[in-house]
Design a protein around this motif. Structure first.
Motif, short mmCIF file in Angstrom:
data_model
loop_
_atom_site.label_atom_id
_atom_site.label_comp_id
_atom_site.label_asym_id
_atom_site.label_seq_id
_atom_site.Cartn_x
_atom_site.Cartn_y
_atom_site.Cartn_z
N LEU A 1 40.03 -29.36 37.62
CA LEU A 1 38.89 -28.70 38.24
C LEU A 1 39.20 -28.09 39.62
N PRO A 2 39.87 -28.81 40.54
CA PRO A 2 40.13 -28.18 41.85
C PRO A 2 40.95 -26.89 41.73
N ARG A 3 42.00 -26.90 40.91
CA ARG A 3 42.80 -25.69 40.74
C ARG A 3 42.01 -24.57 40.07
N LEU A 4 41.21 -24.95 39.09
CA LEU A 4 40.38 -23.96 38.40
C LEU A 4 39.36 -23.36 39.37
N ARG A 5 38.81 -24.19 40.25
CA ARG A 5 37.85 -23.68 41.22
C ARG A 5 38.53 -22.72 42.20
N GLY A 6 39.77 -23.00 42.55
CA GLY A 6 40.51 -22.09 43.42
C GLY A 6 40.71 -20.73 42.77
N VAL A 7 40.99 -20.72 41.47
CA VAL A 7 41.13 -19.46 40.74
C VAL A 7 39.79 -18.74 40.69
N SER A 8 38.73 -19.50 40.49
CA SER A 8 37.39 -18.91 40.44
C SER A 8 37.03 -18.25 41.76
N VAL A 9 37.40 -18.88 42.87
CA VAL A 9 37.15 -18.29 44.19
C VAL A 9 37.88 -16.96 44.31
N ALA A 10 39.15 -16.94 43.93
CA ALA A 10 39.93 -15.70 44.01
C ALA A 10 39.35 -14.62 43.11
N ALA A 11 38.93 -15.00 41.91
CA ALA A 11 38.39 -14.03 40.96
C ALA A 11 37.07 -13.43 41.46
N HIS A 12 36.19 -14.28 41.97
CA HIS A 12 34.89 -13.78 42.44
C HIS A 12 35.05 -12.95 43.72
N THR A 13 35.99 -13.33 44.57
CA THR A 13 36.23 -12.54 45.78
C THR A 13 36.74 -11.15 45.42
N LEU A 14 37.71 -11.10 44.50
CA LEU A 14 38.24 -9.81 44.06
C LEU A 14 37.15 -9.00 43.37
N ALA A 15 36.34 -9.65 42.56
CA ALA A 15 35.25 -8.95 41.88
C ALA A 15 34.25 -8.38 42.89
N GLY A 16 33.98 -9.13 43.97
CA GLY A 16 33.10 -8.61 45.02
C GLY A 16 33.68 -7.37 45.67
N ARG A 17 34.98 -7.38 45.90
CA ARG A 17 35.64 -6.20 46.48
C ARG A 17 35.56 -5.01 45.51
N LEU A 18 35.81 -5.24 44.24
CA LEU A 18 35.78 -4.15 43.26
C LEU A 18 34.38 -3.58 43.11
N ALA A 19 33.37 -4.45 43.13
CA ALA A 19 31.98 -3.95 43.05
C ALA A 19 31.66 -3.09 44.27
N PHE A 20 32.11 -3.51 45.44
CA PHE A 20 31.92 -2.70 46.64
C PHE A 20 32.58 -1.32 46.48
N GLU A 21 33.82 -1.30 45.98
CA GLU A 21 34.54 -0.04 45.84
C GLU A 21 33.85 0.91 44.86
N THR A 22 33.14 0.34 43.89
CA THR A 22 32.41 1.17 42.92
C THR A 22 30.95 1.37 43.35
N ARG A 23 30.67 1.05 44.61
CA ARG A 23 29.38 1.32 45.26
C ARG A 23 28.21 0.55 44.66
N ASP A 24 28.50 -0.65 44.16
CA ASP A 24 27.44 -1.55 43.69
C ASP A 24 27.32 -2.68 44.70
N ASP A 25 26.64 -2.42 45.81
CA ASP A 25 26.59 -3.38 46.91
C ASP A 25 25.79 -4.63 46.57
N VAL A 26 24.78 -4.49 45.71
CA VAL A 26 23.99 -5.66 45.31
C VAL A 26 24.85 -6.64 44.53
N ALA A 27 25.59 -6.12 43.54
CA ALA A 27 26.48 -6.99 42.77
C ALA A 27 27.57 -7.57 43.65
N SER A 28 28.07 -6.77 44.59
CA SER A 28 29.12 -7.25 45.49
C SER A 28 28.64 -8.46 46.29
N ARG A 29 27.47 -8.38 46.86
CA ARG A 29 26.95 -9.49 47.65
C ARG A 29 26.75 -10.74 46.79
N ALA A 30 26.28 -10.54 45.57
CA ALA A 30 26.07 -11.69 44.68
C ALA A 30 27.40 -12.37 44.33
#
Length: 446
Positions: free
Chosen positions: A200-229
């Motif tokens: 679980l701790p390692r999986l949670r670390g991957v989840s943090v990285a995945a959601h952070t990257l997804a937030g950046r990608l949503a920002f780049e595609t101009r979906d600021d609401v999804a990015s913040r979520a």
């Protein structure tokens, strides 16, 4: 066995495992070359290419040239059944290892991998192309019953997130979202269910990285609401980890996107301050240096020269410390710091010194992953030239930035480019300014 002999033996093992003779390999490579559109008159003969294949596998092997590396990548980037497979344990991964042993540079191997990832997305491929067959089966079983998740699932998901992150600047952001989405969903489902406690701790670390990257990608595609979520989820997940340095990285990424998606500095400053607090309490000195540098930039943008210089001093101090064993050692470097120093000089210092910092920072950004940041730095460099009284030279540099952004895309460099262009308005009737406007319209439609 020396390095080159190891590479040659690996190439031979790959060929033999596919049941290919030297002549068979030559014919397959010629077929791939034709499919990729190489003019027929420039194709080698089977006999000639067969001799090349034999040289690559000989006791005194030679390194295949760039074109033949690409052909080998297309051959071994697919399984014998024809599906694209680029992940750990695949024939393609073995090919890259063989080329490394034969002397190919890490930069070139990264470019080769990017070409094949692009091919996978061109043909509708996604995350499965980045996983080995065994891991695909293990992940499917874990998603059906999380208690069956094993030690291979977490590093495989981590590798996918890293792979997608490495393609920023090489592939359109929408494609990267498509590549990342299955890994993101897998992280969500597995962290929500009863995976083995040890994972679980390692999986949670991957989840943090995945959601952070997804937030950046949503920002780049101009979906600021999804990015913040997405950043909200990443922050929550990171808060459940024992070391707060990972939450600091979430705050920093969120602060940078906030800086360009909202009016004013207050929200970005709040996030940067939170990043510094978490970084100072965490186990990564490199992340702490990066957090101080970000705080310096925000202070400089607010016109706070003393605070900006103090934060830069802390960042320099942290970078000079011993980084042995640092969990994020490669995430921030002196080259990156020079970029922050340049921004601070641009806002609360000397334009000429800012320009010098940007030149040095851009020169250190040579990896494919850094081309987007290089474009951002170049736009800032142009802005410094304008303030130094050299607008025409700035326009020449902005032409290069336009070409770079046509390749990499990105919301931040686009914003920085438009800002630099606004500062050229006093010269808008000059022919070189008109040429820049025409170039912007042709390439970016703006």
């Amino acid at each position: 066995m020396d390095e080159k002999a190891t590479g040659a033996a690996t190439l031979k093992a790959l060929r033999v495992r596919r049941g290919l003779s030297l002549a068979d390999t030559a014919r397959v490579l010629i077929s791939i070359s034709q499919r990729l559109g190489r003019p027929g008159g420039s194709l080698p003969t089977v006999a000639g290419l067969q001799r090349s294949v034999a040289r690559w596998e000989s006791t005194r092997p030679s390194l295949p040239d760039a074109h033949h590396q690409l052909l080998l990548a297309h051959l071994y980037g697919r399984t014998p059944a024809g599906t694209i497979a680029l992940g750990v344990g695949s024939d393609f991964a073995e090919l890259l290892d063989a080329l490394a042993h034969l002397g190919e540079s890490a930069t070139r191997l990264t470019e080769l991998r990017s070409m094949l990832v692009r091919t996978a997305t061109d043909h509708g491929g996604g995350m499965l192309a980045l996983l080995s067959t065994n891991v695909q089966a293990g992940l499917s079983a874990a998603l059906a019953d999380p208690s069956l998740a094993d030690d291979e699932v977490v590093p495989a998901l981590s590798a996918v997130v890293s792979d997608v992150n490495a393609q920023v600047g090489s592939l359109p952001f929408v494609r990267l979202q498509l590549l990342l989405a299955p890994a993101l969903e897998a992280c969500r489902r597995l962290t929500a269910d009863a995976v083995p406690d040890a994972l679980l701790p390692r999986l949670r670390g991957v989840s943090v990285a995945a959601h952070t990257l997804a937030g950046r990608l949503a920002f780049e595609t101009r979906d600021d609401v999804a990015s913040r979520a997405l950043y909200t989820v990443a922050t929550r997940e990171a808060g459940l980890l024992p070391d707060p340095w990972q939450r600091a990285t979430v705050h920093m990424s969120h602060a940078l996107t906030t800086l360009y998606s909202t009016q004013g500095l207050d929200r970005a400053r709040t996030l940067a301050d939170a990043a510094v607090r978490d970084a100072c309490g965490g186990g990564s000195v490199v992340v702490r240096a990066r957090a101080h540098a970000l705080r310096a930039e925000i202070a400089a943008r607010a016109g706070e020269q003393r605070q900006a210089q103090a934060a830069l001093g802390l960042a320099r101090y942290d970078l000079e410390c011993d980084h042995g064993g640092d969990p994020a050692a490669s995430s921030f470097s002196p080259g990156h710091l020079r970029g922050f120093e340049g921004v601070c000089e641009l806002y609360v210092g000397d334009a000429a010194r800012a320009h010098d910092r940007f030149v040095k920072a851009a020169g250190a950004m040579v990896a494919p992953r850094e081309q987007l940041q290089r474009a951002i730095t170049a736009t800032d460099q142009a802005l410094a030239r304008i303030r130094m009284g050299d607008p025409r030279s700035a326009a020449d540099l902005l032409h290069e930035c336009v070409l770079g952004m046509a390749t990499t895309g990105g919301r931040v460099p686009s914003i920085r480019l438009r800002r630099a262009r606004r500062e050229l308005r006093p010269w808008r009737r000059e022919h070189w300014a008109v040429d820049l406007d025409d170039h912007l319209m042709d390439v970016l439609g703006s």
